[in-house]
Design a protein around this motif. Sequence first.
Motif, PDB file in Angstrom:
ATOM      1  N   THR A  28       0.282   4.327  -0.692  1.00 57.12           N
ATOM      2  CA  THR A  28       1.607   4.478  -0.101  1.00 57.12           C
ATOM      3  C   THR A  28       1.466   4.480   1.417  1.00 57.12           C
ATOM      4  O   THR A  28       0.581   5.153   1.961  1.00 57.12           O
ATOM      5  N   VAL A  29       2.350   3.729   2.093  1.00 57.26           N
ATOM      6  CA  VAL A  29       2.404   3.727   3.546  1.00 57.26           C
ATOM      7  C   VAL A  29       3.623   4.536   3.952  1.00 57.26           C
ATOM      8  O   VAL A  29       4.738   4.288   3.471  1.00 57.26           O
ATOM      9  N   ILE A  30       3.419   5.521   4.827  1.00 61.04           N
ATOM     10  CA  ILE A  30       4.520   6.399   5.230  1.00 61.04           C
ATOM     11  C   ILE A  30       4.668   6.407   6.745  1.00 61.04           C
ATOM     12  O   ILE A  30       3.756   6.042   7.492  1.00 61.04           O
ATOM     13  N   GLU A  31       5.888   6.779   7.199  1.00 57.26           N
ATOM     14  CA  GLU A  31       6.128   7.019   8.623  1.00 57.26           C
ATOM     15  C   GLU A  31       5.591   8.408   8.959  1.00 57.26           C
ATOM     16  O   GLU A  31       5.941   9.389   8.305  1.00 57.26           O
ATOM     17  N   LYS A  32       4.761   8.479   9.985  1.00 53.86           N
ATOM     18  CA  LYS A  32       4.146   9.750  10.343  1.00 53.86           C
ATOM     19  C   LYS A  32       5.192  10.779  10.758  1.00 53.86           C
ATOM     20  O   LYS A  32       5.081  11.963  10.434  1.00 53.86           O
ATOM     21  N   SER A  33       6.243  10.330  11.463  1.00 57.48           N
ATOM     22  CA  SER A  33       7.225  11.276  12.004  1.00 57.48           C
ATOM     23  C   SER A  33       8.101  11.890  10.923  1.00 57.48           C
ATOM     24  O   SER A  33       8.571  13.013  11.065  1.00 57.48           O
ATOM     25  N   SER A  53       2.139  -6.425   0.891  1.00 57.77           N
ATOM     26  CA  SER A  53       3.018  -5.602   1.721  1.00 57.77           C
ATOM     27  C   SER A  53       3.644  -4.522   0.871  1.00 57.77           C
ATOM     28  O   SER A  53       3.759  -4.652  -0.360  1.00 57.77           O
ATOM     29  N   SER A  54       4.055  -3.445   1.529  1.00 59.03           N
ATOM     30  CA  SER A  54       4.604  -2.297   0.805  1.00 59.03           C
ATOM     31  C   SER A  54       6.037  -2.573   0.374  1.00 59.03           C
ATOM     32  O   SER A  54       6.772  -3.327   1.022  1.00 59.03           O
ATOM     33  N   ASP A  55       6.438  -1.930  -0.756  1.00 57.51           N
ATOM     34  CA  ASP A  55       7.807  -2.095  -1.226  1.00 57.51           C
ATOM     35  C   ASP A  55       8.717  -1.139  -0.468  1.00 57.51           C
ATOM     36  O   ASP A  55       8.311  -0.502   0.507  1.00 57.51           O
ATOM     37  N   PHE A  56       9.962  -0.998  -0.928  1.00 51.21           N
ATOM     38  CA  PHE A  56      10.928  -0.196  -0.184  1.00 51.21           C
ATOM     39  C   PHE A  56      10.678   1.300  -0.288  1.00 51.21           C
ATOM     40  O   PHE A  56      11.331   2.080   0.406  1.00 51.21           O
ATOM     41  N   ASN A  57       9.739   1.697  -1.141  1.00 53.57           N
ATOM     42  CA  ASN A  57       9.320   3.093  -1.161  1.00 53.57           C
ATOM     43  C   ASN A  57       7.996   3.292  -0.437  1.00 53.57           C
ATOM     44  O   ASN A  57       7.433   4.380  -0.442  1.00 53.57           O
ATOM     45  N   GLY A  58       7.504   2.198   0.174  1.00 51.53           N
ATOM     46  CA  GLY A  58       6.240   2.274   0.901  1.00 51.53           C
ATOM     47  C   GLY A  58       5.023   2.078   0.013  1.00 51.53           C
ATOM     48  O   GLY A  58       3.893   2.151   0.494  1.00 51.53           O
ATOM     49  N   LYS A  59       5.216   1.807  -1.275  1.00 49.88           N
ATOM     50  CA  LYS A  59       4.080   1.690  -2.201  1.00 49.88           C
ATOM     51  C   LYS A  59       3.547   0.259  -2.230  1.00 49.88           C
ATOM     52  O   LYS A  59       4.283  -0.703  -2.005  1.00 49.88           O
ATOM     53  N   PHE A  60       2.234   0.127  -2.533  1.00 49.98           N
ATOM     54  CA  PHE A  60       1.624  -1.189  -2.605  1.00 49.98           C
ATOM     55  C   PHE A  60       0.467  -1.161  -3.597  1.00 49.98           C
ATOM     56  O   PHE A  60      -0.070  -0.107  -3.941  1.00 49.98           O
ATOM     57  N   VAL A  70     -12.571  -2.870   4.819  1.00 51.09           N
ATOM     58  CA  VAL A  70     -11.699  -2.286   5.851  1.00 51.09           C
ATOM     59  C   VAL A  70     -10.319  -2.909   5.704  1.00 51.09           C
ATOM     60  O   VAL A  70     -10.170  -4.142   5.729  1.00 51.09           O
ATOM     61  N   LEU A  71      -9.318  -2.059   5.525  1.00 51.43           N
ATOM     62  CA  LEU A  71      -7.936  -2.525   5.405  1.00 51.43           C
ATOM     63  C   LEU A  71      -7.207  -2.325   6.728  1.00 51.43           C
ATOM     64  O   LEU A  71      -7.343  -1.277   7.375  1.00 51.43           O
ATOM     65  N   ILE A  72      -6.419  -3.344   7.104  1.00 54.39           N
ATOM     66  CA  ILE A  72      -5.605  -3.269   8.328  1.00 54.39           C
ATOM     67  C   ILE A  72      -4.150  -3.089   7.912  1.00 54.39           C
ATOM     68  O   ILE A  72      -3.590  -3.924   7.196  1.00 54.39           O
ATOM     69  N   PHE A  73      -3.538  -1.992   8.363  1.00 52.26           N
ATOM     70  CA  PHE A  73      -2.139  -1.693   8.077  1.00 52.26           C
ATOM     71  C   PHE A  73      -1.320  -1.977   9.331  1.00 52.26           C
ATOM     72  O   PHE A  73      -1.609  -1.432  10.404  1.00 52.26           O
ATOM     73  N   THR A  74      -0.303  -2.833   9.208  1.00 58.81           N
ATOM     74  CA  THR A  74       0.548  -3.172  10.350  1.00 58.81           C
ATOM     75  C   THR A  74       2.007  -3.150   9.931  1.00 58.81           C
ATOM     76  O   THR A  74       2.350  -3.450   8.776  1.00 58.81           O
ATOM     77  N   SER A  75       2.859  -2.806  10.870  1.00 57.92           N
ATOM     78  CA  SER A  75       4.305  -2.860  10.672  1.00 57.92           C
ATOM     79  C   SER A  75       4.955  -2.949  12.034  1.00 57.92           C
ATOM     80  O   SER A  75       4.498  -2.294  12.986  1.00 57.92           O
ATOM     81  N   ILE A  76       5.979  -3.771  12.143  1.00 61.29           N
ATOM     82  CA  ILE A  76       6.652  -3.951  13.423  1.00 61.29           C
ATOM     83  C   ILE A  76       7.176  -2.603  13.931  1.00 61.29           C
ATOM     84  O   ILE A  76       7.887  -1.890  13.233  1.00 61.29           O
ATOM     85  N   GLY A  77       6.796  -2.282  15.161  1.00 58.26           N
ATOM     86  CA  GLY A  77       7.226  -1.031  15.751  1.00 58.26           C
ATOM     87  C   GLY A  77       6.289   0.129  15.532  1.00 58.26           C
ATOM     88  O   GLY A  77       6.581   1.254  15.933  1.00 58.26           O
ATOM     89  N   PHE A  78       5.126  -0.122  14.875  1.00 60.61           N
ATOM     90  CA  PHE A  78       4.172   0.942  14.599  1.00 60.61           C
ATOM     91  C   PHE A  78       2.778   0.523  15.064  1.00 60.61           C
ATOM     92  O   PHE A  78       2.451  -0.672  15.114  1.00 60.61           O
ATOM     93  N   ILE A  79       1.965   1.512  15.390  1.00 60.01           N
ATOM     94  CA  ILE A  79       0.598   1.245  15.826  1.00 60.01           C
ATOM     95  C   ILE A  79      -0.243   0.795  14.632  1.00 60.01           C
ATOM     96  O   ILE A  79      -0.209   1.416  13.566  1.00 60.01           O
ATOM     97  N   SER A  88     -12.290   6.362  -3.102  1.00 61.66           N
ATOM     98  CA  SER A  88     -10.926   6.587  -3.581  1.00 61.66           C
ATOM     99  C   SER A  88     -10.163   5.274  -3.624  1.00 61.66           C
ATOM    100  O   SER A  88     -10.191   4.488  -2.681  1.00 61.66           O
ATOM    101  N   TYR A  89      -9.452   5.050  -4.744  1.00 61.83           N
ATOM    102  CA  TYR A  89      -8.664   3.842  -4.880  1.00 61.83           C
ATOM    103  C   TYR A  89      -7.174   4.175  -5.020  1.00 61.83           C
ATOM    104  O   TYR A  89      -6.406   3.421  -5.592  1.00 61.83           O
ATOM    105  N   ASN A  90      -6.803   5.323  -4.488  1.00 65.73           N
ATOM    106  CA  ASN A  90      -5.403   5.719  -4.409  1.00 65.73           C
ATOM    107  C   ASN A  90      -5.245   6.482  -3.103  1.00 65.73           C
ATOM    108  O   ASN A  90      -5.703   7.624  -2.986  1.00 65.73           O
ATOM    109  N   ILE A  91      -4.630   5.840  -2.111  1.00 67.33           N
ATOM    110  CA  ILE A  91      -4.620   6.419  -0.773  1.00 67.33           C
ATOM    111  C   ILE A  91      -3.197   6.502  -0.227  1.00 67.33           C
ATOM    112  O   ILE A  91      -2.283   5.821  -0.712  1.00 67.33           O
TER     113      ILE A  91
END
Length: 976
Positions: A28-33, A53-60, A70-79, A88-91
Motif C-alpha cells: 500500500t502506498v500512503i500519503e505521509k501527512s 501503479s496503485s489503485d484508488f485505495n493506494g494498493k498494488f 530496489v523499488l522506485i515509488f513515484t507520484s506527481i507532487g511527492f518526493i 517481506s512481501y507485504n509492505i
Amino acid sequence: MKDFKIFLFSILLLISSQMFAQQTLRGTVIEKSTGQGLPGASVVIKGTTKGTSSDFNGKFELNDVKSGDVLIFTSIGFINKEVTISNSYNITVSLEEDSQLLNEVVVVGYGTTTKKDATGSVESITSKGFTKGNIVTPENLLSGRVSGVSITTSGAPGSGSEIRIRGGSSLSASNSPLIIIDGLPIDNNGTTGSRGVLANINPNDIESFSVLKDASATAIYGSRASNGVIIITTKKGKSTFSFNYDVQYTFGEIKDRINVFSADAFRNIVQQQQPSMINQLGNSDTNWQNEVLRKSVSSLHNLSLRGTIFNTVPFRISAGFTNQEGNIITSDFKRNNASLSLTPSFFEDHLKVNFNVNRVHEFSRFGDSGQLGAALRYDPTHPVYDSSSRFGGFYQHLTTSNGTTIVENGTTNPVAALLQRTNLGQASRTYGNIQLDYKFHFLPELKAVLNLGYDETNGMGTDITTKTVPVTTSNPNFIGNESFSNQKRTNRLLDGYLNYKNNLTKNIIGDFTAGYSYQKFTNEGLNSGNRRDPNSEADPYTDDPLVLIGFFGRANLTFWDKYLVTLNYRRDGTSRFSEANRWGNFGGAAIAWKISEESFLKDSKIISDLKLRASYGTTGQQDIDARGLFLEKYRLGNNNSQYILGGNPITIAIPSAINPDIKWETTSTIEVGVDYGLFNNKFTGAVSAFQKNSTDLLFNDVSVADGSNFSNTITRNIGELQIRGLEFSINGDILKTEDFDWNFNFNGIIFDREIKELALGQDVRTGGIAGGTGNNIQLLREGFAPNSFYVLKQLYNADGTPIEGAYADLNGDNIINDDDRYLKGNPDADIVLGFQSNFNYKNFDLSFNLRANIGNYVYNNVNSARAQFDLLQDNAVLGNIPTSVLNTNFQTTADVITSDIYLEDASFVRMDNITLGYTFNPIKKFSNTSLRIWAGMQNVFIITDYSGLDPEVFGGIDNTIYPRPRNILLGANIKF
C-alpha cells in the motif's frame, strides 16, 4: 550413499530457492501527512521497465519480485522514494508531499512532462503560487507571475482582460493566446450579455496554469498557437475526503479624479473666457465625477467537496457565488457556477476516465463608462436633480427652439443617463469534456486517448431607457428606447491520439504521440432595433461555421538521461480560407542538454541543475474577425434598401467583399535558453533569448482600388512583423526553517517589436481618437513598432510655454501638415517586470505582488480632446474642461489634437496586492481541520509620471477608462 544424500539435498535446496526467490509483492502506498491511500502512484523495479501503479485505495501488486530488488515509488507532487525488498512481501510505503516537485510538473500539448525534462520554453504555476486578492476572473491569478506574460484588466466588474504573451505576433488578427481548459480549446470571442470569454470561469476551480511560449512547445497546436498557449487544469478528486469553504468581502473605492474646475473656479474661468455665457451659470456646486462614482461592496463564496464514491471513484463538486458591485453607479456583475469532476479508473488502471462538466450563469448590468467623460464636461454650477423637471426629475440643459423646450444634443445629465438606462446582460454557459485514457493490456507502453469536448453559451441583452428621455433634439417625443439581442455560440471538439513510451535501448527512451483533432464553432443570434419604433426591425444572423481540422505528431527522445530531443508536426485546415490556401503545415524541433548530469558537475555543491536548450518552430494564425472571405456572399437589405417594381417593394441583395487569395499568417520562432538551479535548488530560474517573425500578416480594412471589389476595403495579407526579446525568471527560498519560510519570484522581459514589411511599403493609419472627425494618432510603418504614435513636434516659447498650433517643420518645405508628423513611442513597454514574495512565520502568512512597465507611452486623449478654452461653450451651453488647460492656454482643439504634448511616458511601478493571514485549528481533535482568516488590499499604490487616472490603458489611447478601484479585502478559508 552419504555423498548422494548431500547431492540430493543440494538439488532440492536449489529448486526451493528458485521457486521462492521470485514472489508476488503486495503493498500500500500512503500519503505521509494523512495516512490515507495514494492512488496512481508508480511502482517500478529499478533498472527495468517492469512496474505497476496503485489503485484508488493506494494498493498494488507486482509479480516476479525477488529479495534484493530496489523499488522506485513515484507520484506527481511527492518526493520519489526507493525501497529495497528483503524478506517481506507485504509492505506499506509512505510518500511525502514535495511542493517544489509539484511546481515542476508541466501540462503540455496532449500530455505532461516535468520542468526538468522540458525542451521548450514552458512555465507552470500551481495554486500555491497564484496571485492573491480580489480575483474574479481566472487570468488575473497569473498577473505578474510569468515572465513574458502581461495582463491588463479594466476596473469594470467581471471585466475581461487583454492577455499578451511576448507581445503577441500579429497586427489586425488576434493577439490573444490559445486557452485550453482540461483539454478543451475555447473560443476567444465573447457573447452577447457576457463580460468576457473568461468572465464565467470560476478561479477557485483552477489547480494550475501551464504557459507555453516558444514554437517548440506550441507547434503541436499549429494554426492557433502563434500567440502562445495557456493550458488550464482544474481541480480533481482525491482519495481523502475534504471540504473547503472560502468567503471574501471586498470594499472598493476609486480614489483618483481627473482634475476639472470646481464650481467657483468654473464661474471665474467662464467670466474670463466666455463672458457672454455668464447668464447660463447656476448656483449649485456639483462634483459630477463623485456623482457617477460610488463606493462598492462585493462578495465571493466558494464551496467544494472532494473524496471518493464507493471508495473507487474520485470526485470533486463545487459551487461558487460572485456578487461584484461596480464603482460606476448601475454597474454590477453576478455569477453563479457549479462544477463536477469524476476521475474513475477501470481494469486495474488500464482505463482512466476524466469527466468534467461546468454550468455557469452570469448576470450583468452595464454602467456606461462613457458617462465618466460626460461627467468631466457637465456644468458644475447646476444640480443633479430638479423637482420641476419633466425629464424624470433630473436637471437637464434646456433651450427653446420653435417654441418647444428640448434637451440639447451631447449635454445630457450623466447621472440621468446612467439611472434612466437599464442595460442588462445574461449568459448561461455549459462546458466540459470526457477523456478516455486506455493503456493496452497486451502492450502497456501504448495508450489511446479520446477527448470529447463541448462548450455552449447562450447570451441575451436588453437595453432600455425610460420614456422620460427624449430621443433626439429633432424628435423630442418621449418614447425612450428598448432593444433586445441574443446570441448562441457552440464549440465542439473531438481529439484522439496514440502515445507510445518505452525504453528503445538501455540508454534511450522514446515517447511518441500521433493524433487527429476536429473542432467546430457556430455562432447565431438576433440583433433588434428599437422595439418602440415601428420602423426598426429585428436582424437575425447566422455566421458560417468555422471548422478546424488537424493532424499532429510528436517525438520525444532521451539519451542517457541528459540529451533531449523533441520534434513536433501539425497539418491544419481551416474553413476560413479557400481550398487552394486551406491547409497549413507547422512544426518545431528542440534540443536540450542537461549539463548538470555530466560527471564534471554531478557532485557540484553550487550548480544543482543546469540545462541548455535551443528550439525552432513555426505556428499559424487564421483568427481574423471576418469569415468566409473567399465565398461569394450576399446580405439582404432592410426596409430602407428596396426597389419598387410594379408598385411592389422588392428587397435587394447586397454583395459582400471577397478575397479568395487570403492565406495563413505564419510565425517562425527561434530561441535559446538556460534553465538553472543553484545550491540544491534553493534558487531556480531560466533565461531565454528569442526572435519571432510573422509573415503574411492578416489585416482588416486594407484599401483597394474603387470598382475592384464590393467594398473599398478588404481583409488581406500585408507584411511581416519581427519581435526580439530576452526574458528571465528567478525563484528563491531566501530562508527556510521549521517556523519561518521566505520565498520570492522575480521575472521580466525586454523586447522590441518592429514591422519589417507592409504591402507596397504603404503606411496604415490606426488609433482613432476623440476630438474632431476621422482623426487617427497611430500608424503602422516599416521599421517601427506597431501602432507607434504619429504626432507633430510641439514648439515652445523661451520660457517653456507651448505655442498653440506651432510645430516643427520636419521636412523643411515651409508648410506644416501631416508630412511633418513623426513617430514617437508606442503602447508596448520595452521592459515588463514582476515580483512576488511570500512570508510564513508559524501560523502567519504575508504575501505581496509588484509589477512594473518601463518605456510604454499613452496618448492622453482626455486632455487633447477636452482641455481647450473654446470647449467652455459646448453646443450653446456651458461645459467644464480639465484644469490642465492652464498649463497650455490652448484655445482650439483642432489646432492641437495631434501635438506630441499629449503623448506621455506611462512607465509605472504598481503594487497589485498585499495580504496578511493567520491559520489555526479551531477543532483540536480533528487534525486536518484548519481556519485561515485574512485581510488585504488590492491596487495598493502606483508610481508613475503619467498625468491621467491610470497608465495601464488598452491600446495606449486614454479617452476616459473605467478606473481601477482600491479594494480592502477580508476573507476566511475553512478546510476539514
